[in-house]
Design an enzyme around this catalytic site. Structure first.
Site, PDB file in Angstrom:
ATOM      1  N   ASP A 192       0.861  -1.191   0.000  1.00  0.00           N
ATOM      2  CA  ASP A 192       0.000   0.000   0.000  1.00  0.00           C
ATOM      3  C   ASP A 192       0.889   1.230   0.000  1.00  0.00           C
ATOM      4  O   ASP A 192       2.111   1.126  -0.188  1.00  0.00           O
ATOM      5  CB  ASP A 192      -0.958  -0.018   1.213  1.00  0.00           C
ATOM      6  CG  ASP A 192      -2.286   0.645   0.878  1.00  0.00           C
ATOM      7  OD1 ASP A 192      -2.273   1.836   0.523  1.00  0.00           O
ATOM      8  OD2 ASP A 192      -3.329  -0.029   0.952  1.00  0.00           O
ATOM      9  N   HIS A 261      -2.739   3.383  -4.392  1.00  0.00           N
ATOM     10  CA  HIS A 261      -2.259   2.765  -3.148  1.00  0.00           C
ATOM     11  C   HIS A 261      -0.876   2.150  -3.403  1.00  0.00           C
ATOM     12  O   HIS A 261      -0.572   1.057  -2.916  1.00  0.00           O
ATOM     13  CB  HIS A 261      -3.243   1.708  -2.630  1.00  0.00           C
ATOM     14  CG  HIS A 261      -4.460   2.312  -1.987  1.00  0.00           C
ATOM     15  ND1 HIS A 261      -4.403   2.961  -0.782  1.00  0.00           N
ATOM     16  CD2 HIS A 261      -5.751   2.385  -2.375  1.00  0.00           C
ATOM     17  CE1 HIS A 261      -5.619   3.405  -0.450  1.00  0.00           C
ATOM     18  NE2 HIS A 261      -6.454   3.074  -1.404  1.00  0.00           N
ATOM     19  N   GLU A 325      -9.549   3.221  -5.322  1.00  0.00           N
ATOM     20  CA  GLU A 325      -9.227   4.585  -4.913  1.00  0.00           C
ATOM     21  C   GLU A 325      -8.016   5.170  -5.646  1.00  0.00           C
ATOM     22  O   GLU A 325      -7.198   5.862  -5.044  1.00  0.00           O
ATOM     23  CB  GLU A 325      -8.999   4.636  -3.391  1.00  0.00           C
ATOM     24  CG  GLU A 325     -10.234   4.222  -2.614  1.00  0.00           C
ATOM     25  CD  GLU A 325     -10.038   4.255  -1.107  1.00  0.00           C
ATOM     26  OE1 GLU A 325     -10.905   4.777  -0.424  1.00  0.00           O
ATOM     27  OE2 GLU A 325      -9.011   3.731  -0.616  1.00  0.00           O
ATOM     28  N   GLU A 468      -5.381   0.919   9.832  1.00  0.00           N
ATOM     29  CA  GLU A 468      -4.849   2.254  10.135  1.00  0.00           C
ATOM     30  C   GLU A 468      -4.922   2.549  11.634  1.00  0.00           C
ATOM     31  O   GLU A 468      -3.984   3.074  12.232  1.00  0.00           O
ATOM     32  CB  GLU A 468      -5.653   3.347   9.412  1.00  0.00           C
ATOM     33  CG  GLU A 468      -5.417   3.437   7.930  1.00  0.00           C
ATOM     34  CD  GLU A 468      -6.400   2.601   7.136  1.00  0.00           C
ATOM     35  OE1 GLU A 468      -6.942   1.613   7.687  1.00  0.00           O
ATOM     36  OE2 GLU A 468      -6.623   2.916   5.955  1.00  0.00           O
TER      37      GLU A 468
HETATM   38  C1  ACM Z   1     -11.070  -0.191   0.164  1.00  0.00           C
HETATM   39  O1  ACM Z   1     -11.637  -0.156   1.269  1.00  0.00           O
HETATM   40  N1  ACM Z   1     -10.325   0.834  -0.244  1.00  0.00           N
HETATM   41  C2  ACM Z   1     -11.165  -1.349  -0.699  1.00  0.00           C
END
Ligand code: ACM
Length: 746
Positions: A192, A261, A325, A468
């Site tokens: 990520d 990511h 994203e 996170e």
């Molecule tokens: C995600 O929660 N970005 C897959």
């Protein structure tokens, strides 16, 4: 639970009487009938496996090892059980897939299945029969006939090992606990923006440069020196974990997230990033970074090499390529990318992403693997054989199924395990909106928006644990369990058997089993919490547990209605379900201070754009609930007619959030009147003139929680109080931990 007709067909099996509760097995088997009688399982019971049957032996070894937690060590013998010996026998049956049959009678236990998976699940069910309570040693197993197979082929958990890292031992522990629930997919999020956690031999800088990072804010320093956080998995460790999982019928699906990511890739090898951009050092922010890979041939050579090493390590038929994203400002601004879009005859950046993902997919199909990605892979056109993991709700799954693509349901927030599990302030940090055990159990994979034919494309469901805000192993465990137990049942058991009351009847046994394997789980939602209200010089206490389960026993009696007690009273309260304690016994102190105090959890959040329960980065690391996009809290209905002395606890966060292209990224702060800002209090609504301004100067010099005090004027009647901060742009961002309002006359 439905009883089957089978019971009547087998004369040895009596009709179930209400007094005979069905065995507490979770996930509940597809068909189960209970007879009168039992099998005495002792340390002398032997397990028989057919000669040369490695699959049966695998299941037998698993059963033997699991039973050690009961303090029983059984002998495994090759061959058939001699007539007259009450033994456990694994035999080959005609069932296919993951199906099995388990017959327990006083004289024998037979686990029959056609496949390795079925034999394994027969062993799991037998172990569950032997571990319905917390006893150890010999146990009488109820006479049952079970014919079982899963509803869905994909029963998964996604674990994010990037945002926070778990050791290989911890991963194995999670795999162990998945296995006892008949879960079969571990999606492993290994890459990520914040790091790359998988050793890649051809590109060593991936881990050398990005496996360790300095955390944001005070947590990134120790004694004035940077504190490095992280780790990565060597290929040997990965092979070991994959084999360990396979022995438990769990496929590890690796996720390598591209083209967004992907900041870690670009940190290590800038030549694969979009031209003219350079990620800032650090990578300790959460959220959506703008950094995207470029679309040069050299980048696909890199990806091809990486995915080949990944496929060497992970035999999984599915390889997850992320795709989520990937916001497009860099691609929009890049002349090289725009030229590529033109050269390929594509419409826009979404079509370019689709082309990108399909090109990656070709290296997977070359080796007979299948591409799976987050639901953004639908945008701009989806690769022919791709499977869609629906996370932005279930719309992606519906679109995928309607266009003939397979799909896995992992919708936020219902199956997002980074959400809190109850509204209480003793929950660990996480996303603000609670996803309760019941939310998960009630998730219905048979989506109304699909036809019966389209529903066949639903491979199953998966819970996702993004980490996170989940910094420690203990928190990983308590965010996953017991909610994963509900995922297991939804994924395995027939739709018709779904019954929350029966699931909770079996819950004490499920929790005993978690205890037996040493897995921690969140007990907070089960436990009594109090709400206090004034009653003259006494205090009225209302008690409630987060799931409204069972009964609350308080100071030896059963709680039925709020009680009024003297200030200073100590209550001992615990929830019981069918006589079993659920959660810890809580000591609840009924004090004036508690009556006059509301934590950030008890206050209302003004808007709730992005609510997070966050951990302060210094001192005791207090946890506070806030809307990071509009820090604003409301105390509803305070009697302001006499004025108040106010005591507020405040702390600040490093504000390590990349907010991508969110339109709401401008946080509406009031202009501060002093250098460090102030806590503002308003009466009525949040736009009136502040009635109090508490300077943050003292708090600004502290890394932990600071107490501020001030006075609120007399305002006739009962009013809402609104709390906000006047501050300059973050970092840091200020937060309210709790407020106490003491009547001014005291
Ligand atoms: C995600 O929660 N970005 C897959």
């Amino acid at each position: 639970m439905k009883l089957t007709i089978l019971a009547m067909a087998l004369s040895a099996f009596a009709l179930i009487t209400p007094a005979m509760a069905m065995p507490a097995l979770t996930p509940v088997p597809a068909q189960m009938t209970q007879g009168e009688g039992s099998f005495a399982l002792t340390a002398k019971t032997r397990i028989y496996v057919p000669a040369g049957d490695a699959d049966a032996r695998n299941a037998a070894v698993y059963l033997r090892d699991q039973l050690k937690a009961r303090k029983l060590t059984l002998e495994i013998v090759t061959g058939a059980a001699p007539a007259g010996e009450a033994a456990i026998s694994f035999v080959r049956g005609s069932s296919s897939g993951e199906a099995y049959r388990l017959d327990v009678t006083p004289g024998s236990i037979i686990i029959a299945a056609g496949s390795r998976e079925g034999l394994f699940y027969g062993a799991v069910t037998l172990w569950q029969l032997a571990t319905q309570d917390a006893t150890t040693g010999a146990v009488d197993l109820p006479m049952v006939a079970i014919v079982d197979a899963p509803r869905f082929q994909w029963r998964g958990l996604m674990l994010d090992s990037v945002r926070h890292f778990q050791s290989p031992d911890q991963i194995r522990k999670i795999i162990d606990t998945m296995a006892i629930h008949k879960l079969n997919i571990l999606q492993w999020h290994l890459t990520d923006d914040q790091g790359w956690r998988l050793e890649i031999k051809a590109y060593p800088k991936l881990t050398q440069k990005t496996a360790y990072r300095q955390e944001a804010g005070a947590a990134g320093w120790k004694n004035g020196k940077p504190l490095w956080y992280g780790g990565y998995y060597t290929q040997d460790q990965v092979r070991d974990i994959v084999a360990y999982a396979a022995a438990r019928n769990i496929t590890v699906v690796p996720e390598i997230d591209v083209p967004g990511h992907a900041t870690a890739i670009i940190q290590a090898y800038p030549e694969f990033g979009t031209e003219g951009t350079r990620p800032k050092q650090g990578m300790s922010d959460w959220g959506v970074y703008p950094n995207l890979l470029n679309t040069e041939d050299r980048t696909f050579v890199f990806l091809d090499t990486v995915f080949n090493e990944v496929m060497d390590l992970f035999p999984s038929p599915y390889i997850h390529v992320g795709g989520d994203e990937a916001i497009k400002p860099q691609w929009q601004a890049s002349p090289a990318i725009q030229a590529k879009i033109k050269a390929l005859g594509l419409k826009d950046e979404h079509e370019l992403q689709s082309w990108f993902i399909q090109r990656v997919g070709k290296s997977l199909t070359k080796r007979g693997r299948r591409l799976i990605g987050w639901d953004e892979i639908l945008e701009g056109g989806i690769a022919p054989d791709a499977t869609v993991m629906s996370w932005r709700g279930v719309d992606g799954a519906v679109t995928a199924a309607k266009s003939g693509h397979d799909t896995v349901l992992s919708p936020a927030p219902m199956l997002y395990f980074d959400h809190r599990q109850s509204p209480f302030s003793d929950e660990p940090p996480g996303r603000g909106k609670p996803t309760t055990l019941r939310t998960v159990y009630d998730f219905n994979p048979a989506l109304d928006a699909m036809t019966e034919v389209e529903r066949k494309h639903v491979l199953g469901l998966q819970a996702n644990l993004w980490t996170e805000h989940i910094r420690t192993d203990e928190r990983v465990e308590i965010m996953v369990f017991p909610r994963l137990t509900a995922v297991a049942e939804v994924g395995w058991s027939p739709a018709a058997s779904r019954d929350w009351n029966d699931f909770t009847r079996r819950l004490p046994s499920s929790l005993h089993r978690l205890d037996a394997v040493g897995m921690r789980y969140n007990t907070v939602p089960f436990e009594p919490h109090m709400t206090l209200s004034p009653a003259g010089d006494k205090i009225t206490v209302a008690l409630k547990n987060g799931l409204d389960l069972g009964e609350i026993r308080v100071n030896g009696g059963v709680y039925t209605a709020p009680v009024t007690v003297a200030e200073g009273t100590m209550l001992t309260a615990q929830t019981f379900l069918n006589g079993h304690p659920l959660g810890r016994e809580r000591k609840l102190s009924v004090t004036r201070a508690a009556l006059e105090t509301r934590t950030s959890y008890d206050l209302d959040i003004c808007e709730g754009k992005l609510n997070l329960a966050l951990e302060d980065d210094g001192g005791e690391r207090a946890v506070m609930l806030m809307d990071i996009l509009k820090p604003c809290w409301i105390w509803r209905g305070a009697d302001t007619s006499k004025g108040f002395k106010i005591t507020a606890k405040v702390a600040n966060y490093p504000f390590n959030f990349q907010l991508g292209n969110r339109p709401g990224q401008i946080i509406p702060f009031d202009t501060p009147q002093t250098k460090d800002g102030e806590l503002l209090v308003r009466v009525g609504d949040c736009t009136s003139d502040p009635v109090a301004r508490l300077p943050l100067a003292k708090a600004a010099r502290s890394t932990g929680v600071t107490v501020l005090t001030g006075d609120l004027p007399v305002v006739a009647g009962t009013n809402d109080l609104c709390f906000t901060f006047a501050q300059n742009a973050p970092p840091p961002e200020w937060a309210l931990q709790e407020v106490r309002l003491t009547p001014a006359s005291q």
